[in-house]
Design an enzyme around this catalytic site. Structure first.
Site, PDB file in Angstrom:
ATOM      1  N   LYS A 139     -24.949  70.160 -31.246  1.00  0.00           N
ATOM      2  CA  LYS A 139     -25.740  71.373 -31.010  1.00  0.00           C
ATOM      3  C   LYS A 139     -26.578  71.753 -32.224  1.00  0.00           C
ATOM      4  CE  LYS A 139     -26.136  73.119 -28.043  1.00  0.00           C
ATOM      5  NZ  LYS A 139     -27.347  72.780 -27.230  1.00  0.00           N
ATOM      6  N   ALA A 152     -20.764  67.417 -23.732  1.00  0.00           N
ATOM      7  CA  ALA A 152     -20.951  65.993 -23.414  1.00  0.00           C
ATOM      8  C   ALA A 152     -19.919  65.431 -22.418  1.00  0.00           C
ATOM      9  CB  ALA A 152     -20.982  65.192 -24.714  1.00  0.00           C
ATOM     10  N   ASP A 194     -22.416  65.031 -29.353  1.00  0.00           N
ATOM     11  CA  ASP A 194     -23.061  64.614 -28.101  1.00  0.00           C
ATOM     12  C   ASP A 194     -23.377  63.129 -28.071  1.00  0.00           C
ATOM     13  OD1 ASP A 194     -23.713  67.685 -28.265  1.00  0.00           O
ATOM     14  OD2 ASP A 194     -23.851  67.022 -26.180  1.00  0.00           O
ATOM     15  N   ARG A 222     -30.606  65.397 -18.571  1.00  0.00           N
ATOM     16  CA  ARG A 222     -30.593  65.747 -20.003  1.00  0.00           C
ATOM     17  C   ARG A 222     -30.541  64.438 -20.811  1.00  0.00           C
ATOM     18  NH1 ARG A 222     -26.612  70.419 -21.912  1.00  0.00           N
ATOM     19  NH2 ARG A 222     -28.207  70.626 -23.514  1.00  0.00           N
TER      20      ARG A 222
HETATM   21  O1  MRU Z   1     -26.213  72.054 -24.837  1.00  0.00           O
HETATM   22  P1  MRU Z   1     -24.721  71.919 -24.684  1.00  0.00           P
HETATM   23  O2  MRU Z   1     -24.034  73.228 -24.512  1.00  0.00           O
HETATM   24  O3  MRU Z   1     -24.360  70.924 -23.622  1.00  0.00           O
HETATM   25  O4  MRU Z   1     -24.262  71.315 -26.075  1.00  0.00           O
HETATM   26  C1  MRU Z   1     -22.893  71.029 -26.244  1.00  0.00           C
HETATM   27  C2  MRU Z   1     -22.540  70.585 -27.606  1.00  0.00           C
HETATM   28  O5  MRU Z   1     -23.374  70.416 -28.464  1.00  0.00           O
HETATM   29  C3  MRU Z   1     -21.088  70.286 -27.851  1.00  0.00           C
HETATM   30  O6  MRU Z   1     -20.743  70.555 -29.167  1.00  0.00           O
HETATM   31  C4  MRU Z   1     -20.850  68.788 -27.583  1.00  0.00           C
HETATM   32  O7  MRU Z   1     -21.293  68.445 -26.312  1.00  0.00           O
HETATM   33  C5  MRU Z   1     -19.423  68.432 -27.692  1.00  0.00           C
HETATM   34  S1  MRU Z   1     -18.516  69.054 -26.311  1.00  0.00           S
HETATM   35  C6  MRU Z   1     -16.934  68.579 -26.399  1.00  0.00           C
END
Ligand code: MRU
Length: 360
Positions: A260, A51, A249, A92
């Site tokens: 995630k 994020a 996120d 996204r």
């Molecule tokens: O699909 P992604 O790899 O962008 O998902 C990322 C995550 O779910 C992370 O845990 C979240 O963004 C926190 S990052 C500090």
């Protein structure tokens, strides 16, 4: 190379560079972002992901595209700027940092609306707007770095040397400007000699845990054990896990946190085994305009990621139906504490989150 020296997004010598995370852990290659399509594609394909890093990439991306605008007047500039902004916003849907960063940059552009104009000519105003966009992108990057450092210090107060820690996905240095969110206390603790034993979920289907978190922690010299996602309950049952740490996120105003896919299952397991579940959430990831997790839009991705991406030949019957949500929502009731850069929040989150934003 030190892991904390690796930056997922850099702006140097008038070039925006993105570390292509799809090539990790095999290769460390930076791609130059020259067009809005480059930036959109880098975000959509997870060349840059996590994020906060998505927010930083969107901010610099807006600058890269806006610096070539040659408009007749403010309204013309704003119209073209908004087209780029809306396009990048469509890359996204779940991580709120994307929209938060784009809105912050728009706020800077709007400071130059004609009625507020004090600069002599439109040409000078246009240059000043572009300078302001770059300044804001730099600020977003720098603020994220200090927020992650602060979250790391705050989170470390919840951990003790020797603890077994389980993490999911990648909320490390390459998911942010620096340090990471939930990996920040592990790096800071490691520097202080805490001998954590970290278990990393591989994180299907895109393997952010195996490819990115295991790579980061290993490089830092932290004791790291990679497991498949479906092994989380056995390591908990074995008594090897003292805390679960994850990123976020988008957190809604009631403390539900989208992260995630697989995170909510871990939280439920942790609850069952009496293990604290800590979500690391910079304020840039908190969306007070979203009342609960039910309102968070969950990204659905191509099913080929499940059965094809990592295999030489498809690992499912041809034409199989798939369901591939990239995120799930962990209900606030399963989150032991929310770690932010401004302090640690405890339930009821509706109140602690509200207080957090009232103080600033
Ligand atoms: O699909 P992604 O790899 O962008 O998902 C990322 C995550 O779910 C992370 O845990 C979240 O963004 C926190 S990052 C500090």
């Amino acid at each position: 190379m030190r892991v904390l020296d690796i930056e997922p997004v850099k702006y140097e010598e008038d070039k925006m560079l993105v570390l292509d995370q799809t090539q990790l852990p095999g290769e460390m290659a930076y791609l130059e972002m020259k067009t809005k399509e480059d930036v959109w594609d880098a975000i959509y394909k997870l060349k840059v992901r996590g994020a906060p890093a998505i927010g930083v990439a969107a901010a610099y991306g807006l600058y890269v595209c806006a610096k070539d605008i040659n408009a007749k007047n403010y309204n013309d500039f704003y119209k073209r700027f908004i087209e780029i902004k809306n396009y990048l916003a469509s890359s996204r849907p779940t991580a709120v940092n994307l929209f938060w960063a784009l809105d912050r940059i728009e706020g800077r552009v709007k400071e130059f609306e004609e009625e507020k104009l004090t600069i002599d000519s439109w040409e000078n105003t246009q240059s000043a707007i572009k300078k302001a966009i770059l300044e804001e992108a730099e600020k977003i990057r720098a603020e994220d770095e200090s927020a992650c450092r602060a979250m790391g210090e705050n989170g470390l107060t919840l951990l003790k040397p020797g603890m077994g820690i389980l993490t999911h996905c990648n909320a490390g240095t390459i998911a942010t400007a620096k340090y990471g969110t939930c990996l920040a206390p592990l790096y800071i603790g490691h520097e202080k000699g805490y001998d954590f034993k970290v278990f990393v979920d591989e994180t299907r289907p895109l393997l952010q845990g195996a490819r990115l978190t295991a790579w980061e922690l290993n490089m830092a010299g932290i004791d790291t054990t990679l497991i498949c996602d479906n092994m989380a309950s056995i390591v908990m049952k074995n008594g090897w896990i003292d805390a679960v740490v994850v990123g976020c996120d988008r957190m809604s105003a009631n403390g539900d946190g989208a992260n995630k896919i697989g995170t909510s299952g871990l939280a439920i397991l942790a609850h069952e085994y009496g293990i604290p579940f800590y979500m690391f959430v910079p304020t840039s990831t908190i969306d007070m305009n979203t009342k609960s997790g039910d309102e968070i839009k969950i990204e659905l991705r191509d099913g080929a990621e499940i059965y094809e991406l990592w295999y030489e030949k498809p690992m499912a019957p041809k034409g199989i139906k798939t369901y591939n949500p990239a995120f799930d929502v962990t209900e606030a009731k399963y989150i032991t504490a929310v770690i932010t850069e401004r302090g640690i929040l405890y339930p009821p989150y509706e109140e602690s989150l509200k207080r957090l934003f009232e103080q600033y």
